[in-house]
Design a protein around this motif. Structure first.
Motif, short mmCIF file in Angstrom:
data_model
loop_
_atom_site.label_atom_id
_atom_site.label_comp_id
_atom_site.label_asym_id
_atom_site.label_seq_id
_atom_site.Cartn_x
_atom_site.Cartn_y
_atom_site.Cartn_z
N ASP A 198 0.57 -1.33 0.21
CA ASP A 198 0.12 0.08 0.46
C ASP A 198 0.61 1.21 0.29
OD1 ASP A 198 -2.52 1.71 0.44
OD2 ASP A 198 -2.47 0.78 2.09
N GLN A 202 0.86 3.95 -3.07
CA GLN A 202 0.77 5.62 -2.35
C GLN A 202 2.08 6.59 -3.10
OE1 GLN A 202 -1.98 4.28 1.58
NE2 GLN A 202 -0.05 5.25 1.54
N HIS A 278 -6.16 4.10 -6.24
CA HIS A 278 -6.85 3.94 -4.70
C HIS A 278 -8.53 4.32 -5.11
CE1 HIS A 278 -3.20 3.56 -2.56
NE2 HIS A 278 -3.96 3.72 -1.28
N HIS A 292 -7.88 -3.66 2.04
CA HIS A 292 -7.39 -2.11 1.74
C HIS A 292 -6.09 -2.38 0.32
CE1 HIS A 292 -6.29 2.04 -0.29
NE2 HIS A 292 -5.90 2.47 0.17
N CYS A 296 -4.88 -3.09 -3.93
CA CYS A 296 -3.67 -2.07 -4.32
C CYS A 296 -2.88 -2.48 -5.26
CB CYS A 296 -3.03 -1.32 -3.30
SG CYS A 296 -4.04 0.10 -3.04
FE FE2 Z 1 -3.43 3.67 1.02
#
Ligand code: FE2
Length: 395
Positions: A198, A202, A278, A292, A296
């Motif tokens: 993640d 990001q 996202h 989550h 991703c």
């Molecule tokens: Fe995230």
């Protein structure tokens, strides 16, 4: 490929960020709570951070300790808010992963602002702005992935609506983000893997975002360097179950690098936005309940491919830099999607079809993703058909 000019930017973050191994065990770190009644939120295994909880107790009156499991939904969050209000809490602290920290942001905001969660939620609620400054709030992450300790929104699932939405305000940035990599030494393998991926997603999305600026660029590049040096070692450390007592200096260094990668990803995304991974992960998480980080990881390769296939020179330069940092100087951006795919697969991360998204729901996922806030940062504007194509390739 000429350099782009420096554009206007703004940068907002937590009031204070403190970073260091062992810091969370020191009562002095919680000076902002002195004399206050603190509502403490933890993840499902508070035994991982007993010394941290003890340090808070030595500084403040802890009125309630609440455990949250998984990613809390609107019903669970309102239960926490009611509990905090009933206990006359004056401040809030979260010790846990991104969901625990997000829940704490909401509780702190609703301690000083009247009404229910739906009054303030985007998309499915009234989206009212908060009027009063939230109660003092400290975020202590125990995973290295979401960067939630320095973001201004809380992501909350609604089982009833089948979506994940945000409550958002610049005032919701924590007063204290206390990042202690020592807390991650007990993070299990799957959580280490998915939260790390993640953070990487990001960093890549904030770096290639159309809203990126010179300050977030610096954070993303540095964050990606730390990710590339720390990620595999932290997964190996978690797999070996060496925990705290068996941790070597190299293990602690690797966990620290991943905490920096996560922190920098949060600093960057809160100010530069994200992208299509996202944009998809929120709605699909709401539709399937899949974690989550897993979403991703499942989407990163094919979203990168679609972006690279349609990107301008400026964005391709950025993907080139990402490829070099993660996979070495000889790599080109054209190799990046396949390399990302193999890196994720090598760790046995699920494909999208294993995460519960069936083909009959692709159109719904694409339509919801188009409306997601994160999609606005994606460097390329996609049609619904292109988004469905990404889902088919990620299945
Ligand atoms: Fe995230």
């Amino acid at each position: 490929m000429g350099e782009s000019r420096i554009s206007t930017f703004e940068f907002a973050t937590a009031t204070t960020i403190r970073f260091g191994v062992g810091l969370s065990r020191s009562p002095d770190e919680y000076a902002l709570f002195r004399g206050l009644r603190v509502f403490l939120l933890t993840g499902s295994d508070p035994s991982r951070y007993e010394a941290t909880i003890q340090a808070v107790r030595e500084t403040a009156t802890v009125v309630t300790i609440e455990q949250t499991r998984g990613e809390p939904d609107t019903v669970e969050i309102m239960r926490l808010v009611t509990e905090a209000r009933a206990s006359d809490a004056q401040a809030v602290m979260s010790v846990g992963g991104g969901s625990v920290i997000d829940a704490g942001k909401v509780v702190a905001a609703l301690l000083t602002n009247h009404g229910a969660l739906f009054d303030y939620l985007e998309v499915i609620g009234s989206g009212q702005p908060i009027v009063h400054a939230p109660a003092p709030f400290a975020a202590v992450p125990t995973t290295a992935g979401t960067g939630s300790e320095v973001t201004r929104n809380a992501v909350i699932g609604s089982t009833e609506h089948g979506v994940k939405v945000s409550m958002r305000s610049k005032d919701m940035l924590p007063d204290l983000a206390l990042v202690d990599p020592g807390l991650c030494l007990t993070l299990p393998e799957r959580a280490t893997l998915l939260s790390g991926l993640d953070a990487a997603t990001q960093l890549i999305e904030a770096y290639t975002s159309r809203k990126a600026n010179v300050m977030t660029d610096a954070l993303c590049v540095e964050g990606l360097h730390h990710f590339s040096r720390g990620f595999e070692s932290t997964v190996e450390h978690a797999r070996s179950a060496r925990g705290v007592t068996g941790a070597t200096e190299d293990d602690i260094d690797a966990r620290s690098r991943m905490c920096v990668a996560s922190l920098f990803s949060g600093l960057a995304l809160a100010n530069a936005g994200l992208g299509a991974v996202h944009g998809f992960a929120g709605p699909i998480g709401g539709m399937t309940g899949a974690p989550h980080g897993a979403l991703c990881a499942a989407l990163l390769s094919e979203v990168s491919r679609m972006n690279i296939d349609h990107a301008d020179q400026h964005t391709l330069q950025r993907y080139q830099r990402v490829a070099e940092i993660i996979f070495g100087e000889d790599t080109t951006y054209r190799d990046l999607p396949d390399l990302l795919y193999h890196r994720v697969q090598q760790h046995g991360v699920d494909r999208l079809s294993d995460l519960g998204l069936t083909p009959d729901r692709y159109a719904e996922a694409a339509e919801k993703a188009q409306r997601a806030g994160s999609m606005k940062g994606n460097p390329v504007i996609f049609s619904d058909e292109q988004l469905i194509d990404v889902l088919e390739r990620s299945a």
